[in-house]
Design a protein around this motif. Structure first.
Motif, short mmCIF file in Angstrom:
data_model
loop_
_atom_site.label_atom_id
_atom_site.label_comp_id
_atom_site.label_asym_id
_atom_site.label_seq_id
_atom_site.Cartn_x
_atom_site.Cartn_y
_atom_site.Cartn_z
N CYS A 298 -5.46 -5.72 8.04
CA CYS A 298 -5.62 -4.75 6.95
C CYS A 298 -4.37 -3.91 6.81
N SER A 299 -4.12 -3.49 5.59
CA SER A 299 -3.05 -2.55 5.29
C SER A 299 -3.66 -1.15 5.21
N ILE A 300 -2.90 -0.17 5.66
CA ILE A 300 -3.44 1.19 5.75
C ILE A 300 -2.49 2.18 5.09
N GLY A 301 -3.03 3.00 4.21
CA GLY A 301 -2.30 4.12 3.64
C GLY A 301 -2.90 5.42 4.16
N ALA A 302 -2.08 6.27 4.75
CA ALA A 302 -2.56 7.51 5.37
C ALA A 302 -2.03 8.72 4.62
N ALA A 303 -2.86 9.73 4.51
CA ALA A 303 -2.44 10.97 3.84
C ALA A 303 -3.12 12.15 4.51
N LEU A 304 -2.32 13.11 4.97
CA LEU A 304 -2.84 14.34 5.54
C LEU A 304 -3.08 15.34 4.41
N ALA A 305 -4.24 15.99 4.44
CA ALA A 305 -4.57 16.94 3.37
C ALA A 305 -3.66 18.16 3.43
N ASP A 319 -4.01 6.34 -1.74
CA ASP A 319 -4.07 5.10 -2.51
C ASP A 319 -2.66 4.57 -2.77
N ASN A 320 -1.74 5.47 -3.13
CA ASN A 320 -0.35 5.06 -3.33
C ASN A 320 0.27 4.53 -2.03
N ALA A 321 -0.10 5.16 -0.93
CA ALA A 321 0.45 4.73 0.37
C ALA A 321 -0.02 3.33 0.73
N VAL A 322 -1.29 3.02 0.48
CA VAL A 322 -1.76 1.67 0.83
C VAL A 322 -1.15 0.63 -0.11
N TYR A 323 -0.87 1.03 -1.35
CA TYR A 323 -0.17 0.12 -2.26
C TYR A 323 1.22 -0.20 -1.73
N GLN A 324 1.91 0.82 -1.20
CA GLN A 324 3.22 0.59 -0.59
C GLN A 324 3.10 -0.32 0.63
N ALA A 325 2.02 -0.13 1.40
CA ALA A 325 1.81 -0.98 2.58
C ALA A 325 1.64 -2.43 2.18
N LYS A 326 0.94 -2.68 1.10
CA LYS A 326 0.77 -4.06 0.62
C LYS A 326 2.13 -4.62 0.16
N THR A 327 2.92 -3.76 -0.48
CA THR A 327 4.22 -4.18 -0.97
C THR A 327 5.17 -4.49 0.18
N TRP A 328 5.07 -3.75 1.27
CA TRP A 328 5.94 -3.95 2.42
C TRP A 328 5.60 -5.23 3.21
N GLY A 329 4.56 -5.89 2.87
CA GLY A 329 4.24 -7.15 3.54
C GLY A 329 2.90 -7.18 4.23
N ARG A 330 2.07 -6.17 4.01
CA ARG A 330 0.70 -6.13 4.57
C ARG A 330 0.70 -5.95 6.09
N PRO A 340 7.18 3.97 7.12
CA PRO A 340 6.07 3.25 7.74
C PRO A 340 5.81 3.74 9.17
N ALA A 341 4.52 3.79 9.52
CA ALA A 341 4.14 4.21 10.87
C ALA A 341 3.93 3.03 11.79
N GLY A 342 3.83 1.83 11.25
CA GLY A 342 3.62 0.68 12.12
C GLY A 342 3.56 -0.61 11.34
N ARG A 343 4.18 -1.68 11.88
CA ARG A 343 4.14 -3.00 11.27
C ARG A 343 3.98 -4.02 12.38
N ARG A 344 3.57 -5.19 11.92
CA ARG A 344 3.45 -6.27 12.91
C ARG A 344 4.84 -6.73 13.30
#
Length: 344
Positions: A298-305, A319-330, A340-344
């Motif tokens: 899964c791709s994860i977009g995180a946002a602190l309030a 939502d924008n963050a998870v879209y970027q995560a999908k763009t970066w390669g999932r 990014p906070a973490g990738r495979r």
């Protein structure tokens, strides 16, 4: 314009009553009872019975005040208990002052007691009311047969009211649960998400605690559906939701945002703990979720309030963050406004 405004107000009132079972019962009891007792008050005023007129007027004022308190505060549990206490006092007062006529109101009071208060309070209250009514009825000259008949019929009504109230409350809880749950995964739905986000944002704005959002999007989910069928896809969604719930804290809340997208609300977190939670979820899904031997990620977009957020802007950043995560390669974590906070 005026008709439209009235229509909107009526719609809002109807929706609130349909969403709150106990509030609707309070309103359905108080308003008709106030009208009925008010009618008796007018009749007694015309008959010159000033004492009973005052009693009826006081009961009407109490009923309307209690219903208004319930509507304004939303505290229906306390309101229900207070209401049945006052109705019980009213019944005994009418029985003491007017005799037999008070016994008829005891049936209404009995039914209301079981619907408006918890059984632990309702049962002893009804027993007390029966005993007090029999004692007052005897003092007013009612014969043993009439009093035995009264006690017996109240007992039968009590069993019916207890059973029906219990079943109605269970069905109301079930309907309330269904209204805020996704039927497939058991996660909260969009309606529940909006409500929880509003509460979390309010806490952040009051600086009581931090809160974070993880937007979780299953990678290549369409391919899973196309290759293995929608039934298999549904099973993946259910297992995914179970894994996220199992590996989250009790205070965190999972919601299905739509399709293969989920939102995990993290309460009482800071930036670092939010990222650690995201990495833990990411690794858990990598290690434990698969279909037909193929791993699912899964791709994860995180946002602190932020105190400057409202719930929509906060959700939009995640939502924008998870879209970027999908763009970066999932299979990637992107923190809103960060690298990014973490990738495979």
């Amino acid at each position: 314009m005026m008709l439209k405004k009235l229509g909107n107000q009526y719609g809002n009132i109807r929706k609130r009553l349909s969403d709150d079972f106990r509030l609707s019962i309070i309103m359905m009891f108080c308003i008709p009872a106030a009208l009925a007792i008010g009618g008796f008050g007018v009749y007694r005023y015309l008959q010159g019975d000033w004492l009973m007129t005052m009693v009826d007027t006081l009961l009407v004022v109490l009923l309307l005040s209690i219903s208004g308190f319930a509507w304004i505060t939303g505290n229906t549990v306390l309101t229900g208990i207070v209401l049945v206490v006052f109705t019980g006092i009213g019944v005994l007062s009418v029985l003491y002052l007017a005799g037999l006529v008070g016994l008829f109101w005891a049936y209404v009071d009995t039914i209301a007691t079981f619907f408006l208060s918890p059984p632990a309070f309702a049962i002893p209250k009804v027993l007390f009311m029966v005993g007090a009514s029999v004692a007052l009825g005897s003092a007013s000259g009612l014969g043993p047969l009439a009093l035995i008949s009264f006690a017996t019929t109240v007992f039968v009504v009590s069993i019916f009211a207890f059973s029906f109230a219990r079943r109605s409350r269970a069905q109301a809880r079930l309907l309330e649960e269904q209204a805020i749950r996704d039927p497939l995964t058991g996660a909260g739905n969009r309606r529940a998400l909006e409500e929880e986000l509003c509460i979390a944002i309010a806490r952040v704005q009051r600086r009581e605690s931090g809160a974070g959002l993880l937007m979780l999007d299953l990678d290549h989910f369409k391919e899973i559906n196309d290759r293995y069928g929608h039934a298999n896809g549904d099973e993946v969604l259910k297992r995914f939701a179970d894994l996220v719930r199992t590996h989250s804290r009790h205070e965190d809340r999972l919601f299905r945002f739509g399709g293969e997208e989920f939102v995990l609300l993290l309460n009482n977190v800071r930036d670092e703990s939010m990222i650690l939670a995201a990495r833990h979820i990411q690794q858990t899904i990598r290690d434990r979720l698969n279909t037909h031997g193929q791993p699912v990620t899964c791709s994860i977009g995180a946002a602190l309030a932020s105190p400057h957020d409202d719930w929509e802007s906060w959700l939009h950043r995640a939502d924008n963050a998870v879209y970027q995560a999908k763009t970066w390669g999932r299979d990637t974590i992107i923190v809103a406004d960060h690298l990014p906070a973490g990738r495979r």
